[in-house]
Design a protein around this motif. Structure first.
Motif, PDB file in Angstrom:
ATOM      1  N   UNK A  24     109.116  -9.358  41.138  1.00  0.00           N
ATOM      2  CA  UNK A  24     109.027 -10.580  41.939  1.00  0.00           C
ATOM      3  C   UNK A  24     110.296 -10.738  42.765  1.00  0.00           C
ATOM      4  N   UNK A  25     110.130 -10.914  44.072  1.00  0.00           N
ATOM      5  CA  UNK A  25     111.260 -11.148  44.977  1.00  0.00           C
ATOM      6  C   UNK A  25     110.979 -12.405  45.792  1.00  0.00           C
ATOM      7  N   UNK A  26     111.880 -13.370  45.727  1.00  0.00           N
ATOM      8  CA  UNK A  26     111.742 -14.595  46.520  1.00  0.00           C
ATOM      9  C   UNK A  26     113.079 -15.306  46.580  1.00  0.00           C
ATOM     10  N   UNK A  27     113.184 -16.277  47.480  1.00  0.00           N
ATOM     11  CA  UNK A  27     114.416 -17.025  47.661  1.00  0.00           C
ATOM     12  C   UNK A  27     114.156 -18.516  47.710  1.00  0.00           C
ATOM     13  N   UNK A  28     115.206 -19.294  47.436  1.00  0.00           N
ATOM     14  CA  UNK A  28     115.114 -20.752  47.432  1.00  0.00           C
ATOM     15  C   UNK A  28     116.210 -21.305  48.328  1.00  0.00           C
ATOM     16  N   UNK A  29     115.814 -22.151  49.297  1.00  0.00           N
ATOM     17  CA  UNK A  29     116.773 -22.761  50.213  1.00  0.00           C
ATOM     18  C   UNK A  29     117.331 -24.065  49.654  1.00  0.00           C
ATOM     19  N   UNK A  30     118.422 -24.540  50.260  1.00  0.00           N
ATOM     20  CA  UNK A  30     119.110 -25.708  49.718  1.00  0.00           C
ATOM     21  C   UNK A  30     118.357 -27.021  49.936  1.00  0.00           C
ATOM     22  N   UNK A  31     117.312 -27.020  50.789  1.00  0.00           N
ATOM     23  CA  UNK A  31     116.525 -28.235  50.986  1.00  0.00           C
ATOM     24  C   UNK A  31     115.071 -28.048  50.552  1.00  0.00           C
ATOM     25  N   UNK A  32     114.799 -26.999  49.767  1.00  0.00           N
ATOM     26  CA  UNK A  32     113.427 -26.683  49.366  1.00  0.00           C
ATOM     27  C   UNK A  32     112.899 -27.718  48.369  1.00  0.00           C
ATOM     28  N   UNK A  33     111.610 -28.002  48.483  1.00  0.00           N
ATOM     29  CA  UNK A  33     110.919 -28.851  47.513  1.00  0.00           C
ATOM     30  C   UNK A  33     109.664 -28.094  47.095  1.00  0.00           C
ATOM     31  N   UNK A  34     109.784 -27.334  46.016  1.00  0.00           N
ATOM     32  CA  UNK A  34     108.761 -26.365  45.632  1.00  0.00           C
ATOM     33  C   UNK A  34     108.010 -26.840  44.396  1.00  0.00           C
ATOM     34  N   UNK A  35     106.683 -26.832  44.482  1.00  0.00           N
ATOM     35  CA  UNK A  35     105.831 -27.060  43.320  1.00  0.00           C
ATOM     36  C   UNK A  35     105.315 -25.733  42.814  1.00  0.00           C
ATOM     37  N   UNK A  36     105.401 -25.501  41.503  1.00  0.00           N
ATOM     38  CA  UNK A  36     104.965 -24.234  40.901  1.00  0.00           C
ATOM     39  C   UNK A  36     103.656 -24.475  40.163  1.00  0.00           C
ATOM     40  N   UNK A  37     102.611 -23.715  40.524  1.00  0.00           N
ATOM     41  CA  UNK A  37     101.295 -23.885  39.918  1.00  0.00           C
ATOM     42  C   UNK A  37     100.820 -22.555  39.355  1.00  0.00           C
ATOM     43  N   UNK A  38      99.804 -22.606  38.507  1.00  0.00           N
ATOM     44  CA  UNK A  38      99.243 -21.405  37.906  1.00  0.00           C
ATOM     45  C   UNK A  38      98.584 -21.749  36.590  1.00  0.00           C
ATOM     46  N   UNK A  39      97.800 -20.803  36.066  1.00  0.00           N
ATOM     47  CA  UNK A  39      97.119 -21.025  34.805  1.00  0.00           C
ATOM     48  C   UNK A  39      98.120 -21.164  33.668  1.00  0.00           C
ATOM     49  N   UNK A  40      97.699 -21.822  32.589  1.00  0.00           N
ATOM     50  CA  UNK A  40      98.544 -21.896  31.398  1.00  0.00           C
ATOM     51  C   UNK A  40      98.830 -20.484  30.898  1.00  0.00           C
ATOM     52  N   UNK A  41     100.094 -20.206  30.612  1.00  0.00           N
ATOM     53  CA  UNK A  41     100.480 -18.892  30.119  1.00  0.00           C
ATOM     54  C   UNK A  41     100.743 -17.868  31.199  1.00  0.00           C
ATOM     55  N   UNK A  42     100.664 -18.284  32.486  1.00  0.00           N
ATOM     56  CA  UNK A  42     100.863 -17.326  33.583  1.00  0.00           C
ATOM     57  C   UNK A  42     102.328 -16.962  33.775  1.00  0.00           C
ATOM     58  N   UNK A  43     103.252 -17.845  33.332  1.00  0.00           N
ATOM     59  CA  UNK A  43     104.675 -17.548  33.471  1.00  0.00           C
ATOM     60  C   UNK A  43     105.444 -18.564  34.295  1.00  0.00           C
ATOM     61  N   UNK A  44     104.891 -19.770  34.470  1.00  0.00           N
ATOM     62  CA  UNK A  44     105.568 -20.781  35.295  1.00  0.00           C
ATOM     63  C   UNK A  44     106.895 -21.208  34.674  1.00  0.00           C
ATOM     64  N   UNK A  45     106.882 -21.552  33.384  1.00  0.00           N
ATOM     65  CA  UNK A  45     108.117 -21.976  32.721  1.00  0.00           C
ATOM     66  C   UNK A  45     109.124 -20.832  32.659  1.00  0.00           C
ATOM     67  N   UNK A  46     108.624 -19.612  32.488  1.00  0.00           N
ATOM     68  CA  UNK A  46     109.499 -18.444  32.491  1.00  0.00           C
ATOM     69  C   UNK A  46     110.201 -18.307  33.833  1.00  0.00           C
ATOM     70  N   UNK A  47     109.473 -18.523  34.914  1.00  0.00           N
ATOM     71  CA  UNK A  47     110.061 -18.458  36.255  1.00  0.00           C
ATOM     72  C   UNK A  47     111.171 -19.495  36.403  1.00  0.00           C
TER      73      UNK A  47
END
Length: 598
Positions: A24-47
């Motif tokens: 996985x490759x991605x970046x986060x900017x200083x003004x980002x407002x990101x919602x993380x979605x996905x099935x239970x157990x997909x790895x959201x909390x891990x991310x």
């Protein structure tokens, strides 16, 4: 915009859960407002843990900008049992903010607004954290993060244990907060209100989209439509190749080998079927004309009064939402209708044909010693689903449980799976009245959409107590509110009506508190006092107008549900109005400190 976090070819997995993220490759900017979605157990909390560097990846690299301040709310809290609210919320925050002694916290309207906004006004600073409920401890931890300044706020399920008003306040607070935000939540309304980008965690990858939940849903639908068209063309080609290969043994031996290889490649490339939930209409027992009649009912929870002399009628096909703060009595009311508790006074008459099913918040009622299939068969071995009759195993498959999963002990299921099983058992009994207490707890967004699809066509009566604004506004037709005064109040304007009335009650409570706490000498001259009161009245009128504007925008959103361009415009107007309302409320609170009740 400046980049503050980068993930470079990051992979992470666990022994039991298997691989969750790969390259996985991605970046986060200083003004980002990101919602993380996905099935239970997909790895959201891990991310989220990888972003915060509280866990290291198995491979790849996570880099932070130098001196990056990260504040994190995990799902599992570790607060010292002997700590007080003062220790957790105030504590070292005052040193970081350059403030004075701890006892001066009451002079900071911002801190007090955070505590009140999260519904913790009743908690004293010296209250011990240890004896608190899980919800209270979580709100204390959230308040501690919001008090502090940070460059990145990472929140894992921050809306859990917040009521509708609390979720609304948190959304407005985050809209005015500086810095980046990354949040995992199943609250779709919150995602739309706060986030300007969405990350979907699926199949060990993270896909980035512009916009909140609504924009992500539309984009995903378009992606699936394109994929379906590509798959249809592929299947057509596959059928032609197979037909070509089957034209007799003599002809097949003379075919060029590359044609055979192409057909075999197509056959081998069929993607595996994903574990999706398809909830379809179950049979229900016919419901008569009478469902519930409450006559002059008084209801208490222990010594706490919930209802005082309520007369109320629920009819067949009614779809009702019950709104109220935590502890207002929503669960107690549902337990009364379910026949679990009895009124202190008055009479409850239940229709003779009523077969109710009560979905409680507690998962402990599931038989943990049984396997999943046995837990379904305990309720019903065969169930009518539309025009088909299914076995318990087939019904479990409809609810997203694979052949292997149905033999899993109930005690080993995840929270989301246990909630899904709870709903499955409920509907297997073929009820005609649904009493749902926070039905969206622990369910991911895809399962929530499937649940709402089922409830959309529910032919019986449904009463839902929920803080999930998205679900309430989609599946119910009318709303009632519990405000702690013994009444069940009809809310013609739905959730917006509830929030407006609740804000009015809170402002009234602040004014009463200020009147009791303010000494006779205010430090203001008579002229200054008159002007301050005029300003207070002006701010109150402004709040009323803003509430009306927000209500009209929400009505327009409902009218233009299919016009994406108009939706984007209205969403922007809604966010601006909500932000202005928050600013006006803060100005009112600051001014109210100086003005005693006349």
């Amino acid at each position: 915009m400046a980049n503050i976090i980068n993930l470079d070819r990051v992979s992470k997995g666990y022994g039991a859960a298997g691989q969750l993220l790969t390259d996985v490759s991605l970046g986060l900017d200083d003004d980002a407002r990101v919602g993380v979605v996905g099935l239970n157990g997909a790895g959201k909390s891990t991310l989220l843990r990888l972003l915060a560097k509280s866990e290291e990846p198995d491979s790849g690299r996570v880099t932070h900008r130098r001196d990056l301040r990260v504040a994190t709310l995990p799902q599992t809290l570790d607060l010292a049992a002997d700590a007080t609210v003062r220790d957790v919320v105030v504590g070292t925050a005052w040193l970081e903010r350059g403030m004075g002694a701890e006892h001066e916290w009451a002079g900071d309207a911002g801190v007090r607004a955070i505590l009140d906004g999260l519904g913790m006004g009743y908690l004293g600073l010296d209250s011990a954290v240890g004896p608190m409920s899980g919800g209270e401890r979580r709100r204390v931890a959230l308040a501690a993060l919001l008090v502090r300044q940070s460059d990145l706020l990472i929140l894992d399920e921050p809306t859990n244990h917040l009521d509708v008003a609390g979720v609304d306040w948190l959304a407005r607070h985050l809209l005015t907060r500086r810095g980046a935000l990354c949040v995992v939540t199943h609250d779709r309304w919150f995602l739309d209100a706060v986030c300007t980008a969405t990350w979907e965690v699926v199949d060990e990858q993270v896909f980035a989209y512009e916009g909140g939940y609504a924009a992500w849903t539309l984009t995903r639908a378009e992606r699936q439509r394109v994929a379906a068209a590509v798959e249809a063309r592929r299947q057509n080609l596959l059928r032609k190749e197979i037909a070509w290969l089957r034209r007799g043994p003599p002809a097949r031996t003379s075919k060029p080998q590359f044609r055979i290889d192409a057909a075999n490649a197509l056959i081998a490339d069929v993607p595996p079927v994903r574990d999706t939930v398809s909830l379809r209409r179950l049979a229900v027992t016919r419901l008569g004309k009478q469902v519930y009649d409450l006559e002059d009912v008084t209801l208490t929870a222990g010594s706490k009064p919930i209802l005082d002399g309520l007369t109320w009628q629920v009819g067949p096909g009614d779809r009702i939402a019950i709104l109220g703060a935590n502890g207002a009595g929503k669960t107690t009311l549902l337990r009364l209708l379910a026949g679990i508790t009895t009124p202190a006074a008055g009479r409850l008459v239940t229709g003779s044909t009523v077969r109710s099913a009560f979905l409680s918040q507690e998962l402990k009622e599931l038989p943990g010693e049984l396997r999943l299939l046995e837990a379904v068969e305990e309720v019903a071995k065969r169930v009518r689903l539309g025009d088909r009759e299914l076995t318990a195993g087939q019904l479990a498959e409809v609810f997203g449980f694979t052949d292997k999963r149905i033999w899993t002990p109930v005690s080993d299921l995840s929270g989301g799976e246990r909630r899904r099983l709870q709903l499955l058992r409920l509907l297997a009994a073929e009820p005609n009245v649904l009493l749902l207490d926070e039905p969206t707890n622990d369910l991911d967004t895809d399962t929530l959409a499937a649940l709402e699809d089922l409830l959309d066509s529910w032919p019986g009566t449904m009463i839902v107590a929920s803080h999930d604004r998205y679900l309430v506004e989609r599946v119910t037709d009318t709303a009632y509110g519990l405000f702690g005064d013994g009444r069940l109040v009809h809310l013609p304007g739905g959730v917006d009506d509830y929030l407006a009335r609740n804000a009015g009650r809170l402002l009234g409570g602040v004014r009463e508190t200020q009147a009791q706490a303010t000494p006779s000498v205010t430090g203001l001259t008579a002229g200054e006092l008159r002007q301050a009161r005029k300003d207070l009245a002006r701010l109150e009128r402004q709040l009323g107008k803003l509430e009306e504007r927000i209500l009209k925008i929400n009505e327009s959103l409902a009218e233009h549900g299919s016009d994406y361009g108009k939706l984007v415009e209205l969403e922007a107007q809604l966010k601006a109005a909500q932000e202005e309302r928050g600013q006006v409320e803060e100005a009112w609170l600051e001014l109210a400190e100086q003005v005693p009740e006349s």
